[in-house]
Write an enzyme that holds these catalytic residues in place. Structure first.
Site, PDB file in Angstrom:
ATOM      1  N   SER A  64       1.165  -0.934  -0.503  1.00 33.65           N
ATOM      2  CA  SER A  64       0.390   0.120  -0.101  1.00 33.65           C
ATOM      3  C   SER A  64       1.374   1.812  -0.025  1.00 33.65           C
ATOM      4  CB  SER A  64      -0.610   0.236   0.950  1.00 33.65           C
ATOM      5  OG  SER A  64      -1.533  -1.385   0.763  1.00 33.65           O
TER       6      SER A  64
HETATM    7  N1  SAH Z   1      -0.984  -4.815   4.393  1.00 31.62           N
HETATM    8  C1  SAH Z   1      -0.136  -4.934   2.817  1.00 31.62           C
HETATM    9  C2  SAH Z   1      -0.941  -4.426   1.684  1.00 31.62           C
HETATM   10  C3  SAH Z   1      -1.115  -5.513   0.382  1.00 31.62           C
HETATM   11  S1  SAH Z   1      -2.896  -5.389  -0.677  1.00 31.62           S
HETATM   12  C4  SAH Z   1       1.265  -4.400   2.784  1.00 31.62           C
HETATM   13  O1  SAH Z   1       1.625  -3.479   3.271  1.00 31.62           O
HETATM   14  O2  SAH Z   1       1.960  -4.757   1.608  1.00 31.62           O
HETATM   15  C5  SAH Z   1      -3.557  -6.471   0.391  1.00 31.62           C
HETATM   16  C6  SAH Z   1      -3.541  -7.598   0.438  1.00 31.62           C
HETATM   17  O3  SAH Z   1      -4.828  -8.385   0.919  1.00 31.62           O
HETATM   18  C7  SAH Z   1      -2.780  -8.995  -1.028  1.00 31.62           C
HETATM   19  O4  SAH Z   1      -1.744  -9.097   0.215  1.00 31.62           O
HETATM   20  C8  SAH Z   1      -4.358  -9.540  -1.005  1.00 31.62           C
HETATM   21  O5  SAH Z   1      -3.871 -11.022  -0.934  1.00 31.62           O
HETATM   22  C9  SAH Z   1      -4.564  -9.926   0.886  1.00 31.62           C
HETATM   23  N2  SAH Z   1      -5.594 -10.247   1.078  1.00 31.62           N
HETATM   24  C10 SAH Z   1      -6.797  -9.902  -0.431  1.00 31.62           C
HETATM   25  N3  SAH Z   1      -8.752 -10.575   0.116  1.00 31.62           N
HETATM   26  C11 SAH Z   1      -8.312 -11.107   1.411  1.00 31.62           C
HETATM   27  C12 SAH Z   1      -8.870 -11.795   2.181  1.00 31.62           C
HETATM   28  N4  SAH Z   1     -10.301 -12.036   2.173  1.00 31.62           N
HETATM   29  N5  SAH Z   1      -8.351 -12.315   3.099  1.00 31.62           N
HETATM   30  C13 SAH Z   1      -6.793 -11.635   4.303  1.00 31.62           C
HETATM   31  N6  SAH Z   1      -5.540 -11.121   3.163  1.00 31.62           N
HETATM   32  C14 SAH Z   1      -6.336 -10.964   1.659  1.00 31.62           C
END
Ligand code: SAH
Length: 213
Positions: A64
């Site tokens: 993000s």
């Molecule tokens: N907090 C992360 C943001 C990653 S983007 C960072 O700082 O890098 C969002 C993430 O949510 C992705 O890795 C995606 O695979 C995950 N995601 C999407 N749907 C999800 C779900 N139902 N349960 C858990 N993770 C999920």
């Protein structure tokens, strides 16, 4: 894995940018100033790590944007020792920010490749979440509930009921709600059945997907 003076200098500038964009929480800014974000990105993209932008981390996912991470961390409004559940571990960067803030962190990721990578990577930097779970964030993590805060780091088409149910009274759910773009929404639990809802502007996230893969 190196963290040089150049990296540190770039981080200071990033923190100044976040302040100028309205991030006030000193705990959040201190955490961002400490964490080597370039190490959370493949082969250390130095040019990209400290600009205020999202970036691909593989498996069609992104780390993000720093402003978004800072804003969500600030909106949680937690104090040292509080329990927080993160949905969407991804690169582990937001997880590291929450740990630097002195929180007990539980985090769930549905993408196995990212989950495995981040589980090995975080301890290498000295970051130890209470639990990293490979699973579906839509159902939360009931066995460790209730939480002082829950933060969803993917765009949710709707607000999952289990997440509201797993909040302490006084606890907050920070969740971007919407399909193409999302409204950052904060639910505060007022009592067993009552929730207060506030909105904090438009953001863009990768989607919160059902089930794990
Ligand atoms: N907090 C992360 C943001 C990653 S983007 C960072 O700082 O890098 C969002 C993430 O949510 C992705 O890795 C995606 O695979 C995950 N995601 C999407 N749907 C999800 C779900 N139902 N349960 C858990 N993770 C999920």
């Amino acid at each position: 894995m190196q963290d040089t003076f150049t990296h540190k200098g770039m981080r200071k500038k990033l923190v100044a940018i976040l302040k100028s964009k309205g991030i006030l929480d000193a705990n959040v800014l201190t955490a961002i100033n400490k964490i080597p974000r370039h190490l959370f990105m493949d082969s250390g993209f130095i040019d990209h790590a400290y600009v205020d932008k999202a970036f691909p981390i593989g498996a069609d996912q992104t780390i993000s944007q720093p402003y978004t991470v800072a804003r969500q961390s600030e909106l949680l409004n937690l104090k040292k020792g509080d329990k927080v559940l993160e949905i969407g571990t991804g690169s582990g960067y937001q997880t590291a920010v929450l740990l630097e803030m002195g929180l007990q962190v539980f985090s769930i990721e549905r993408q196995n490749e990212l989950f495995k990578k981040t589980k090995i990577f975080l301890p290498k930097l000295g970051y130890r979440p209470r639990k990293l779970i490979f699973g579906d964030g839509y159902i939360g993590l009931k066995e460790e509930a209730p939480y002082d805060g829950i933060v969803v780091t993917a765009g949710a088409p709707f607000v999952p009921k289990p997440l509201l149910a797993q909040l302490k009274v006084g606890g907050r759910l920070v969740i971007p709600v919407g399909d193409k773009s999302q409204i950052m929404t904060v639910f505060t639990r007022k009592s067993a059945k009552e929730f207060d809802k506030k909105e904090y502007g438009e953001f863009r996230f990768v989607p919160l997907l059902e089930d794990k893969n």
